[in-house]
Design a protein around this motif. Structure first.
Motif, mmCIF file in Angstrom:
data_model
loop_
_atom_site.group_PDB
_atom_site.id
_atom_site.type_symbol
_atom_site.label_atom_id
_atom_site.label_comp_id
_atom_site.label_asym_id
_atom_site.label_seq_id
_atom_site.Cartn_x
_atom_site.Cartn_y
_atom_site.Cartn_z
ATOM 1 N N HIS A 209 15.080 1.877 5.250
ATOM 2 C CA HIS A 209 15.484 2.531 6.368
ATOM 3 C C HIS A 209 14.979 4.150 6.090
ATOM 4 O O HIS A 209 15.372 5.050 6.649
ATOM 5 C CB HIS A 209 17.011 2.598 6.492
ATOM 6 C CG HIS A 209 17.268 1.181 7.330
ATOM 7 N ND1 HIS A 209 16.749 0.764 8.542
ATOM 8 C CD2 HIS A 209 18.147 0.292 6.833
ATOM 9 C CE1 HIS A 209 17.231 -0.398 8.759
ATOM 10 N NE2 HIS A 209 17.943 -0.688 7.709
ATOM 11 N N LEU A 210 14.435 4.522 4.963
ATOM 12 C CA LEU A 210 13.864 5.791 4.559
ATOM 13 C C LEU A 210 13.033 5.889 5.481
ATOM 14 O O LEU A 210 12.177 5.169 6.104
ATOM 15 C CB LEU A 210 13.369 5.931 3.261
ATOM 16 C CG LEU A 210 14.206 5.800 1.969
ATOM 17 C CD1 LEU A 210 13.651 6.153 0.694
ATOM 18 C CD2 LEU A 210 15.467 6.745 2.358
ATOM 19 N N PRO A 211 12.450 7.177 5.919
ATOM 20 C CA PRO A 211 11.664 7.621 6.965
ATOM 21 C C PRO A 211 10.013 7.570 6.189
ATOM 22 O O PRO A 211 9.568 8.635 6.008
ATOM 23 C CB PRO A 211 11.894 9.022 7.415
ATOM 24 C CG PRO A 211 12.617 9.502 6.159
ATOM 25 C CD PRO A 211 13.638 8.388 5.530
ATOM 26 N N TRP A 212 9.834 6.280 5.860
ATOM 27 C CA TRP A 212 8.362 6.334 5.174
ATOM 28 C C TRP A 212 7.324 6.782 5.909
ATOM 29 O O TRP A 212 7.014 6.834 7.214
ATOM 30 C CB TRP A 212 8.090 4.867 4.705
ATOM 31 C CG TRP A 212 9.108 4.201 3.807
ATOM 32 C CD1 TRP A 212 10.177 3.261 4.228
ATOM 33 C CD2 TRP A 212 9.183 4.501 2.295
ATOM 34 N NE1 TRP A 212 10.801 3.169 2.947
ATOM 35 C CE2 TRP A 212 10.213 3.863 1.925
ATOM 36 C CE3 TRP A 212 8.508 5.501 1.624
ATOM 37 C CZ2 TRP A 212 10.675 3.920 0.768
ATOM 38 C CZ3 TRP A 212 8.771 5.490 0.300
ATOM 39 C CH2 TRP A 212 9.989 4.767 -0.334
ATOM 40 N N ALA A 213 6.375 7.253 5.081
ATOM 41 C CA ALA A 213 4.975 7.797 5.710
ATOM 42 C C ALA A 213 3.816 6.906 4.703
ATOM 43 O O ALA A 213 4.272 6.697 3.840
ATOM 44 C CB ALA A 213 4.689 9.201 5.498
ATOM 45 N N ARG A 214 2.863 6.848 5.698
ATOM 46 C CA ARG A 214 1.849 5.894 5.057
ATOM 47 C C ARG A 214 0.636 6.720 4.280
ATOM 48 O O ARG A 214 0.314 7.734 4.991
ATOM 49 C CB ARG A 214 1.275 4.967 6.007
ATOM 50 C CG ARG A 214 0.207 3.862 5.768
ATOM 51 C CD ARG A 214 -0.277 3.165 6.556
ATOM 52 N NE ARG A 214 -1.279 4.036 7.340
ATOM 53 C CZ ARG A 214 -1.281 4.557 8.681
ATOM 54 N NH1 ARG A 214 -0.222 4.307 9.299
ATOM 55 N NH2 ARG A 214 -2.290 5.378 9.194
ATOM 56 N N VAL A 215 0.275 6.523 3.337
ATOM 57 C CA VAL A 215 -0.896 7.065 2.481
ATOM 58 C C VAL A 215 -2.083 6.170 2.375
ATOM 59 O O VAL A 215 -1.992 5.333 1.539
ATOM 60 C CB VAL A 215 -0.556 7.749 1.457
ATOM 61 C CG1 VAL A 215 -1.977 8.449 0.670
ATOM 62 C CG2 VAL A 215 0.784 8.621 1.292
ATOM 63 N N ASP A 216 -3.007 6.148 3.345
ATOM 64 C CA ASP A 216 -4.115 5.171 3.285
ATOM 65 C C ASP A 216 -5.117 5.872 2.325
ATOM 66 O O ASP A 216 -5.372 6.823 1.869
ATOM 67 C CB ASP A 216 -4.988 5.260 4.632
ATOM 68 C CG ASP A 216 -3.958 4.642 5.832
ATOM 69 O OD1 ASP A 216 -3.180 3.951 5.486
ATOM 70 O OD2 ASP A 216 -4.142 5.199 6.929
ATOM 71 N N ARG B 126 -2.896 -1.942 -3.468
ATOM 72 C CA ARG B 126 -3.010 -2.253 -2.074
ATOM 73 C C ARG B 126 -3.657 -1.072 -1.231
ATOM 74 O O ARG B 126 -4.162 -0.047 -1.793
ATOM 75 C CB ARG B 126 -1.904 -2.456 -1.506
ATOM 76 C CG ARG B 126 -0.884 -3.542 -2.161
ATOM 77 C CD ARG B 126 -1.563 -4.725 -1.687
ATOM 78 N NE ARG B 126 -0.643 -5.601 -2.317
ATOM 79 C CZ ARG B 126 0.397 -6.335 -1.821
ATOM 80 N NH1 ARG B 126 1.045 -6.076 -0.799
ATOM 81 N NH2 ARG B 126 1.093 -7.204 -2.569
ATOM 82 N N ARG B 127 -3.923 -1.171 -0.058
ATOM 83 C CA ARG B 127 -4.771 -0.439 0.801
ATOM 84 C C ARG B 127 -4.088 0.845 1.097
ATOM 85 O O ARG B 127 -4.566 1.932 1.743
ATOM 86 C CB ARG B 127 -5.377 -0.769 2.040
ATOM 87 C CG ARG B 127 -4.240 -1.288 3.101
ATOM 88 C CD ARG B 127 -4.930 -1.951 4.031
ATOM 89 N NE ARG B 127 -4.180 -2.118 5.395
ATOM 90 C CZ ARG B 127 -4.043 -3.204 6.168
ATOM 91 N NH1 ARG B 127 -4.692 -4.474 5.815
ATOM 92 N NH2 ARG B 127 -3.324 -3.154 7.105
ATOM 93 N N ASN B 128 -2.829 0.881 0.823
ATOM 94 C CA ASN B 128 -2.046 2.293 1.165
ATOM 95 C C ASN B 128 -0.882 2.271 -0.023
ATOM 96 O O ASN B 128 -0.554 1.313 -0.831
ATOM 97 C CB ASN B 128 -1.318 2.045 2.531
ATOM 98 C CG ASN B 128 -0.241 1.157 2.342
ATOM 99 O OD1 ASN B 128 -0.668 -0.078 2.825
ATOM 100 N ND2 ASN B 128 1.003 1.381 2.482
ATOM 101 N N GLU B 129 -0.347 3.566 -0.050
ATOM 102 C CA GLU B 129 1.156 3.831 -0.738
ATOM 103 C C GLU B 129 1.802 4.423 0.199
ATOM 104 O O GLU B 129 1.617 4.623 1.334
ATOM 105 C CB GLU B 129 0.732 4.875 -1.941
ATOM 106 C CG GLU B 129 -0.280 4.101 -3.066
ATOM 107 C CD GLU B 129 -0.770 5.020 -4.170
ATOM 108 O OE1 GLU B 129 -1.184 4.758 -5.164
ATOM 109 O OE2 GLU B 129 -0.858 6.359 -4.021
ATOM 110 N N LEU B 130 3.021 4.494 -0.061
ATOM 111 C CA LEU B 130 4.215 5.064 0.754
ATOM 112 C C LEU B 130 4.992 6.118 -0.071
ATOM 113 O O LEU B 130 5.162 6.040 -1.079
ATOM 114 C CB LEU B 130 5.197 4.000 0.882
ATOM 115 C CG LEU B 130 4.642 2.539 1.429
ATOM 116 C CD1 LEU B 130 5.798 1.352 1.444
ATOM 117 C CD2 LEU B 130 4.113 2.870 3.001
ATOM 118 N N LEU B 131 5.528 7.018 0.844
ATOM 119 C CA LEU B 131 6.074 8.381 0.450
ATOM 120 C C LEU B 131 6.968 8.581 1.484
ATOM 121 O O LEU B 131 6.792 8.576 2.915
ATOM 122 C CB LEU B 131 4.982 9.561 0.318
ATOM 123 C CG LEU B 131 5.175 10.573 -0.343
ATOM 124 C CD1 LEU B 131 5.585 9.910 -2.096
ATOM 125 C CD2 LEU B 131 4.361 11.513 -0.485
#
Length: 332
Positions: free
Chosen positions: A272-279, A311-316
């Protein structure tokens, strides 16, 4: 009367390869089952719907705080490359040398029950691997900081051993022993660790600090998260923190092994954290795999887990908790 003879008992060792093969086949069948495909596919759609993280900017100073050597690569190798490509300066600080993994030391040092010197040798080896991984990701030696406090002991330093040195039950060390440490020979206390982190912040003057989230399952990760929040809030800079997770819950990330075309999904413990995607670009993914593979002491035992982060993305996440209201009756 004929003599009765007992049939020789088959050695248990003869069955181990068969049992291992059966377990591996069952695991492979489960991972490749339609159910897992549906779960991963649904999570992939959720990842695609996440907002993109704001891009790094030229001239920014980005600091990655890693509890152990390899955490910085698992969480952030792609982001570190993206930041450098944008013209930002990237730095890494490792709180420990990763000297508490006894099974790893047993394999690496070839001892049955590793303690003391065998684990200190492992710490030195992992510190060298960390420098190689950082170099692969484009960071010069002056942009890395090995603090070298006891692996598995950060919570003790944060609490009961804040003022008095903590002796690691694994290495037997009560002071920083790793060559090239920021303050070699300093006693293993919470006060010394906090002072070293403060020195790193003073030298780097970061615009962004990428730190473990407090939801991470590993106590060293959570403790470093608390320290980062305390230090940055004390400087009035808590808004510069960004959060990531490595130990995110049972079996995460799925599927295990190398799947570079798949998305990295939000960890269950911090869903439930407000994740953002880093492609990431294919080249950045490939470079991340090289950095992961530079940790040979780890990949020989944890390779499927570590490769699952390629993977194709990371999360922050921009904050360590989700403060948005939820409807009654919904999940946690």
């Amino acid at each position: 009367m004929p003599r009765l003879t007992r049939r020789p008992r088959r050695s248990r060792a003869r069955w181990l390869p068969l049992a291992g093969g059966v377990l591996a086949a069952l695991l492979a069948a489960w991972i490749n089952s339609p159910l897992v495909d549906r779960v991963v596919g649904a999570e992939g759609a959720r990842v695609a719907a996440l907002p993109s993280a704001p891009p790094f900017q030229a001239g920014e100073r980005v600091l990655v705080l890693a509890p152990h050597p390899d955490d910085e690569t698992l969480c952030c190798a792609g982001m570190m490359q993206r930041a450098r490509a944008a013209g930002a300066k990237v730095y890494v600080a490792w709180a420990t040398a990763g000297d508490g993994f006894e099974l790893d030391a047993a394999v690496t040092e070839r001892v049955v029950r590793p303690r003391g010197q065998a684990l200190r040798d492992l710490g030195k080896l992992r510190a060298a691997e960390a420098r190689r991984a950082a170099a692969l990701l484009g960071m010069p030696p002056g942009h890395t900081f090995m603090l070298g406090y006891p692996d598995g002991g950060l919570f003790r330093l944060f609490t009961t051993s804040y003022a008095q040195p903590y002796t690691s039950p694994r290495t037997g060390a009560d002071a920083v022993y790793v060559p090239g440490a920021l303050t070699p020979g300093v006693g293993s206390t919470g006060r010394a660790l906090e002072a070293d982190l403060g020195r790193v912040l003073d030298r780097v003057r970061p615009d962004l600090v990428l730190a473990p989230a407090p939801q991470d399952f590993h106590p060293d990760h959570r403790t470093l998260s608390y320290l980062a929040m305390r230090l940055m809030s004390g400087r009035g800079q808590e808004g510069r923190l960004r959060y990531w997770v490595v130990h995110g819950g049972l079996e995460w990330p799925l599927p295990k092994g190398l799947h570079p075309a798949e998305p990295l999904t939000p960890p269950p413990l911090a869903r439930h954290l407000p994740w953002a995607r880093v492609d990431l670009t294919p080249a950045q993914v490939a470079r991340k795999r090289l950095a992961v593979d530079s940790y040979r002491t780890q990949t020989r035992l944890l390779g499927r887990f570590m490769h699952a982060f390629v993977r194709r993305n990371e999360l922050l996440s921009p904050q360590p908790s989700d403060d948005s209201p939820r409807e009654q009756g919904t999940g946690p």
